[in-house]
Design an enzyme around this catalytic site. Structure first.
Site, PDB file in Angstrom:
ATOM      1  N   LYS A   6      11.147  52.486 -52.438  1.00  0.00           N
ATOM      2  CA  LYS A   6       9.705  52.960 -52.565  1.00  0.00           C
ATOM      3  C   LYS A   6       9.831  54.448 -52.626  1.00  0.00           C
ATOM      4  O   LYS A   6       9.282  55.121 -53.519  1.00  0.00           O
ATOM      5  CB  LYS A   6       8.589  52.299 -52.012  1.00  0.00           C
ATOM      6  CG  LYS A   6       8.375  50.778 -52.302  1.00  0.00           C
ATOM      7  CD  LYS A   6       7.933  50.497 -53.799  1.00  0.00           C
ATOM      8  CE  LYS A   6       7.397  49.313 -53.813  1.00  0.00           C
ATOM      9  NZ  LYS A   6       7.441  48.911 -55.482  1.00  0.00           N
ATOM     10  N   TYR A  40       9.404  45.960 -43.467  1.00  0.00           N
ATOM     11  CA  TYR A  40       9.336  46.711 -44.732  1.00  0.00           C
ATOM     12  C   TYR A  40      11.050  47.342 -45.232  1.00  0.00           C
ATOM     13  O   TYR A  40      11.407  47.198 -46.584  1.00  0.00           O
ATOM     14  CB  TYR A  40       8.438  47.750 -45.310  1.00  0.00           C
ATOM     15  CG  TYR A  40       7.907  47.862 -46.684  1.00  0.00           C
ATOM     16  CD1 TYR A  40       7.547  46.800 -47.308  1.00  0.00           C
ATOM     17  CD2 TYR A  40       7.967  48.931 -47.266  1.00  0.00           C
ATOM     18  CE1 TYR A  40       7.200  46.553 -48.649  1.00  0.00           C
ATOM     19  CE2 TYR A  40       7.553  49.079 -48.717  1.00  0.00           C
ATOM     20  CZ  TYR A  40       7.379  47.889 -49.597  1.00  0.00           C
ATOM     21  OH  TYR A  40       6.839  47.836 -50.555  1.00  0.00           O
TER      22      TYR A  40
HETATM   23  P1  NAP Z   1       4.901  39.611 -57.795  1.00  0.00           P
HETATM   24  O1  NAP Z   1       3.724  38.902 -58.050  1.00  0.00           O
HETATM   25  O2  NAP Z   1       6.008  39.046 -57.013  1.00  0.00           O
HETATM   26  O3  NAP Z   1       5.571  40.710 -58.475  1.00  0.00           O
HETATM   27  C1  NAP Z   1       6.603  41.197 -58.477  1.00  0.00           C
HETATM   28  C2  NAP Z   1       7.390  41.120 -59.935  1.00  0.00           C
HETATM   29  O4  NAP Z   1       8.565  41.477 -60.099  1.00  0.00           O
HETATM   30  C3  NAP Z   1       7.537  39.691 -60.257  1.00  0.00           C
HETATM   31  O5  NAP Z   1       6.855  39.302 -61.760  1.00  0.00           O
HETATM   32  C4  NAP Z   1       8.913  39.435 -60.254  1.00  0.00           C
HETATM   33  O6  NAP Z   1       9.523  38.430 -61.392  1.00  0.00           O
HETATM   34  C5  NAP Z   1       9.388  40.898 -61.020  1.00  0.00           C
HETATM   35  N1  NAP Z   1      10.875  41.135 -61.052  1.00  0.00           N
HETATM   36  C6  NAP Z   1      11.641  41.072 -59.859  1.00  0.00           C
HETATM   37  N2  NAP Z   1      12.754  41.259 -60.410  1.00  0.00           N
HETATM   38  C7  NAP Z   1      12.780  41.432 -61.585  1.00  0.00           C
HETATM   39  C8  NAP Z   1      13.944  41.623 -62.705  1.00  0.00           C
HETATM   40  N3  NAP Z   1      15.184  41.920 -62.624  1.00  0.00           N
HETATM   41  N4  NAP Z   1      13.374  41.899 -64.020  1.00  0.00           N
HETATM   42  C9  NAP Z   1      11.896  41.944 -64.501  1.00  0.00           C
HETATM   43  N5  NAP Z   1      11.147  41.617 -63.506  1.00  0.00           N
HETATM   44  C10 NAP Z   1      11.326  41.218 -62.046  1.00  0.00           C
HETATM   45  O7  NAP Z   1       4.216  40.690 -56.308  1.00  0.00           O
HETATM   46  P2  NAP Z   1       3.364  41.976 -56.529  1.00  0.00           P
HETATM   47  O8  NAP Z   1       2.949  42.153 -54.866  1.00  0.00           O
HETATM   48  O9  NAP Z   1       2.351  41.781 -57.247  1.00  0.00           O
HETATM   49  O10 NAP Z   1       4.330  43.032 -56.766  1.00  0.00           O
HETATM   50  C11 NAP Z   1       4.257  43.958 -57.745  1.00  0.00           C
HETATM   51  C12 NAP Z   1       4.499  45.430 -57.550  1.00  0.00           C
HETATM   52  O11 NAP Z   1       3.511  45.910 -56.583  1.00  0.00           O
HETATM   53  C13 NAP Z   1       5.644  45.716 -56.808  1.00  0.00           C
HETATM   54  O12 NAP Z   1       6.432  46.840 -57.142  1.00  0.00           O
HETATM   55  C14 NAP Z   1       5.386  45.827 -55.452  1.00  0.00           C
HETATM   56  O13 NAP Z   1       6.226  46.341 -54.695  1.00  0.00           O
HETATM   57  C15 NAP Z   1       4.027  46.441 -55.355  1.00  0.00           C
HETATM   58  N6  NAP Z   1       3.060  46.461 -54.493  1.00  0.00           N
HETATM   59  C16 NAP Z   1       2.840  45.178 -53.854  1.00  0.00           C
HETATM   60  C17 NAP Z   1       1.970  45.365 -52.670  1.00  0.00           C
HETATM   61  C18 NAP Z   1       1.559  43.941 -51.953  1.00  0.00           C
HETATM   62  O14 NAP Z   1       1.002  44.174 -50.975  1.00  0.00           O
HETATM   63  N7  NAP Z   1       1.485  42.817 -52.620  1.00  0.00           N
HETATM   64  C19 NAP Z   1       1.573  46.518 -52.260  1.00  0.00           C
HETATM   65  C20 NAP Z   1       1.932  47.766 -52.820  1.00  0.00           C
HETATM   66  C21 NAP Z   1       2.639  47.587 -53.836  1.00  0.00           C
HETATM   67  P3  NAP Z   1       9.851  37.057 -60.700  1.00  0.00           P
HETATM   68  O15 NAP Z   1       8.740  36.547 -59.907  1.00  0.00           O
HETATM   69  O16 NAP Z   1      10.287  36.140 -61.775  1.00  0.00           O
HETATM   70  O17 NAP Z   1      11.333  37.249 -59.873  1.00  0.00           O
END
Ligand code: NAP
Length: 255
Positions: free
Chosen positions: A162, A155
């Site tokens: 984070k 990570y």
């Molecule tokens: P995800 O579907 O890939 O979402 C991440 C989003 O961030 C995507 O829509 C991406 O857009 C967007 N993004 C990246 N750079 C950007 C920018 N410069 N401007 C605007 N948007 C941008 O994955 P996710 O897991 O749902 O992640 C969402 C949040 O949850 C993140 O903060 C992640 O760290 C957090 N989280 C995830 C998990 C997990 O296990 N999945 C656990 C805890 C927390 P593009 O795809 O177009 O780049």
């Protein structure tokens, strides 16, 4: 029970596809009666997000790269004309894949700064762009992960980002509290999304959670959506500056 978000307008940043946590949150907000505004980062996913927005009954879908002040400024002016916001969900993170794949010690200066900019600083930028749209108060939310507090394999730079994001939640909560804007984070358990797939050996983490978490299972995106409804709704009116874990209880375990 009445719909918890009836009459509220929610801005959700970070729907990329139907596996995104932001998509599950958008579904939960819609179910509870919120008007939705979605944003996407770049032209390449415009059509996908517009289609998802249509299926969710979203009012508007905008482009907004959170690293571009002019796009945040455009978002503010477009939404000001539409009567403002009640809640904002920041569901955005990014780090270079190689930084989630090699020893943390090898993290480059550029990779470190990029992860901080997109994954932590962007919450400050989004707060500044949207706080004026919540003149009678509101709720700003973000998503974090246990890797901010503990070392989780691969990570790396994202864990450091984070940690900064969680501190950002507390400082913003202090600044914006007098304006009746609450700021909180949900620390979600691991979920297989596009971002998570970039983390080397992510499935090992999923397996460990099913063995050791008190609930003996992984997190469902809908559980994150329901917690986000609580934090966006008036039920959480006394809650700010918090990190709420929605992770089957995994974070309490020592071993
Ligand atoms: P995800 O579907 O890939 O979402 C991440 C989003 O961030 C995507 O829509 C991406 O857009 C967007 N993004 C990246 N750079 C950007 C920018 N410069 N401007 C605007 N948007 C941008 O994955 P996710 O897991 O749902 O992640 C969402 C949040 O949850 C993140 O903060 C992640 O760290 C957090 N989280 C995830 C998990 C997990 O296990 N999945 C656990 C805890 C927390 P593009 O795809 O177009 O780049």
């Amino acid at each position: 029970m009445p719909n918890l978000l009836e009459g509220k307008t929610a801005l959700i940043l970070g729907v990329a596809n139907k596996w995104s946590l932001a998509y599950a949150i958008a579904q939960a907000y819609r179910r509870e009666g919120a008007k939705l505004v979605l944003t996407y980062q770049a032209e390449r996913i415009k059509v996908t997000v517009e289609e998802l927005g249509q299926s969710l009954g979203a009012d508007k879908v905008f482009q907004c790269d959170v690293t571009k002040e002019e796009e945040l400024g455009r978002l503010t002016s477009e939404l000001r004309n539409d009567g403002g916001l009640d809640t904002v969900m920041h569901s955005i993170a990014f780090a270079n894949r190689e930084d989630l794949d090699r020893p943390f010690l090898e993290t480059s200066r550029a990779g470190y700064l990029l992860a901080q900019e997109v994954s932590a600083y962007s919450l400050v930028a989004v707060a500044r762009a949207t706080a004026p749209l919540m003149p009678s108060g509101g709720s700003l939310l973000t998503l974090t992960y246990l890797g901010s507090q503990r070392v989780l394999p691969n990570y790396n730079v994202m864990g450091v980002a984070k940690a900064a994001l969680e501190a950002t939640v507390r400082y913003l909560a202090s600044d914006l509290g007098p304006k009746k804007i609450r700021v909180n984070a949900i620390s979600a358990g691991p979920v297989k999304t596009a971002s998570a797939r970039a983390i080397k050996d992510f499935s090992v983490i999923l397996d460990v959670v099913t063995q050791r978490a008190p609930l003996r299972r992984n997190t469902e995106p809908a559980e994150v959506g329901d917690a986000a409804v609580f934090l966006a709704s008036d039920l959480s009116r006394g809650v700010t500056g918090n990190i709420i874990y929605v992770d089957s209880g995994f974070h309490i375990m020592g071993l």
